[in-house]
Every structure is written in C-alpha cells, then in structure tokens.
Design an enzyme around this catalytic site. Structure first.
Site, PDB file in Angstrom:
ATOM      1  N   HIS A  82      66.032  25.888  36.342  1.00  0.00           N
ATOM      2  CA  HIS A  82      65.692  24.990  35.235  1.00  0.00           C
ATOM      3  C   HIS A  82      64.664  23.997  35.756  1.00  0.00           C
ATOM      4  O   HIS A  82      65.033  23.066  36.457  1.00  0.00           O
ATOM      5  CB  HIS A  82      66.918  24.221  34.757  1.00  0.00           C
ATOM      6  CG  HIS A  82      68.059  25.092  34.334  1.00  0.00           C
ATOM      7  ND1 HIS A  82      69.023  25.544  35.201  1.00  0.00           N
ATOM      8  CD2 HIS A  82      68.368  25.611  33.122  1.00  0.00           C
ATOM      9  CE1 HIS A  82      69.902  26.275  34.540  1.00  0.00           C
ATOM     10  NE2 HIS A  82      69.537  26.334  33.276  1.00  0.00           N
ATOM     11  N   HIS A  94      72.721  20.168  28.652  1.00  0.00           N
ATOM     12  CA  HIS A  94      72.894  20.643  27.283  1.00  0.00           C
ATOM     13  C   HIS A  94      73.506  19.546  26.407  1.00  0.00           C
ATOM     14  O   HIS A  94      73.462  19.622  25.185  1.00  0.00           O
ATOM     15  CB  HIS A  94      73.772  21.892  27.239  1.00  0.00           C
ATOM     16  CG  HIS A  94      73.185  23.041  27.978  1.00  0.00           C
ATOM     17  ND1 HIS A  94      73.643  23.438  29.201  1.00  0.00           N
ATOM     18  CD2 HIS A  94      72.151  23.852  27.680  1.00  0.00           C
ATOM     19  CE1 HIS A  94      72.932  24.461  29.623  1.00  0.00           C
ATOM     20  NE2 HIS A  94      72.009  24.732  28.712  1.00  0.00           N
ATOM     21  N   ASP A 167      64.554  25.278  27.600  1.00  0.00           N
ATOM     22  CA  ASP A 167      65.998  25.462  27.535  1.00  0.00           C
ATOM     23  C   ASP A 167      66.438  25.209  26.095  1.00  0.00           C
ATOM     24  O   ASP A 167      65.653  24.715  25.276  1.00  0.00           O
ATOM     25  CB  ASP A 167      66.692  24.499  28.511  1.00  0.00           C
ATOM     26  CG  ASP A 167      68.059  24.995  28.957  1.00  0.00           C
ATOM     27  OD1 ASP A 167      68.596  25.951  28.369  1.00  0.00           O
ATOM     28  OD2 ASP A 167      68.609  24.414  29.904  1.00  0.00           O
TER      29      ASP A 167
END
Length: 170
Positions: A82, A94, A167
């Site tokens: 990431h 998240h 993402d």
C-alpha cells in the site's frame, strides 16, 4: 504472505506467482491487487501483520520481486500495495487515515525501499493507500487524494510510469 516470508525461498515465490497468474487468467482475471510490500515494522499495526512478507526490507523486496515476476511472466498485472507504505502505522486505513511519523531518511530506507526497487524491476501497477507522511509530504491529504504523493513521490521521485490505482474508497 507471512508464510512465504517464513519459507524465504525466491523460487517458491516465483512459482507461487506463476500459478496465481495461470489460475487467474483461466477465470478471466487480468490484474491482481497483490502483493503487499509493506514492511511489518510496527507491532501496533492492526491490519498488515500476516499480510506482510516480513520485517526485513531486503527479504520483502527479494520475495515480492520473485512473486511479481511470476505473476507478470504469466501475463497477470501485479499491483504493489500500500503505497507509500502501511507497515509502520497503528490504525486500519480502511477506517481512518493512517499516519507515518518518521523522518524522510528512515522513510526512504524502509517504507519506500521495496516500492523503489520493484518499480525499477518493472512492476506494472501500484496501489496508493489512505496514508499520510507529514514529514515527507506537505499537504494534509491521505495518499489516495494527494497529487504530491502520486505525482511527485510515486511518479517523479520513484520514476513510476505504470498504472496507479487507489485502495478502497469506502
């Protein structure tokens, strides 16, 4: 990926990537949002843990490189994630913006190391995460929304010319 790190065998990593590519292509998948190349260097990290190959940047880069070559030799787009590194964070990006509070030299030597090396080796895609690095990136945005992170750091500084993806935005 932690099991791959425990095996510490580049030929196994390559073969794993090749088999993933073969199976993915058989069902019509042409891009894999893997591998995670985050260095697992923060024991307080709630999300990376077994998703990381390990805590050694050299081993992570070597094994991820073999995995990427296996996937890409099998005609599957590999995606490093990431960016710019999620291992040294203490939150799940998240749910909230992850922040890496280290100096630029440490950041380049650790978090950026696998990305830079694997970009130089020809990875096709990089996934940008919801991560801020205030000592390196001056804007107040997570990487996924930051032109400074994507345009300057990823494309200009690291020389990435491939496919940048984000993402999950939810």
């Amino acid at each position: 990926l932690m099991a791959l790190g425990a095996a510490n065998d580049s030929s196994l990593a390559y073969e794993m990537g090749r088999v993933i590519a073969t199976e993915a292509r058989k069902i019509g998948i042409y891009q894999n949002y893997a591998p995670v190349v985050d260095i697992n260097n923060n024991p307080e990290n709630p999300i990376i843990n077994t998703r990381s190959i390990g805590e050694d940047r050299i081993m992570v880069t070597r094994l991820a490189g073999a995995l990427v070559r296996g996937m890409q030799d099998g005609k599957l787009i590999a995606t490093l994630k990431h960016f710019p590194g999620h291992g040294n964070t203490s939150v799940d990006s998240h749910n909230e913006t992850a922040i890496i509070n280290i100096d630029r030299k440490s950041f380049e030597q650790n978090e950026l190391y696998p990305f830079k090396n694997l970009i130089d080796q020809g990875v096709i895609s990089v996934m940008v995460g919801h991560i801020r690095v205030p000592n390196v990136i001056s804007d107040d945005l997570p990487g996924t929304l930051s032109s400074e992170t994507v345009s300057r750091l990823l494309q200009t500084d690291l020389g990435f010319t491939g496919l940048a993806v984000t993402d999950a935005m939810s």
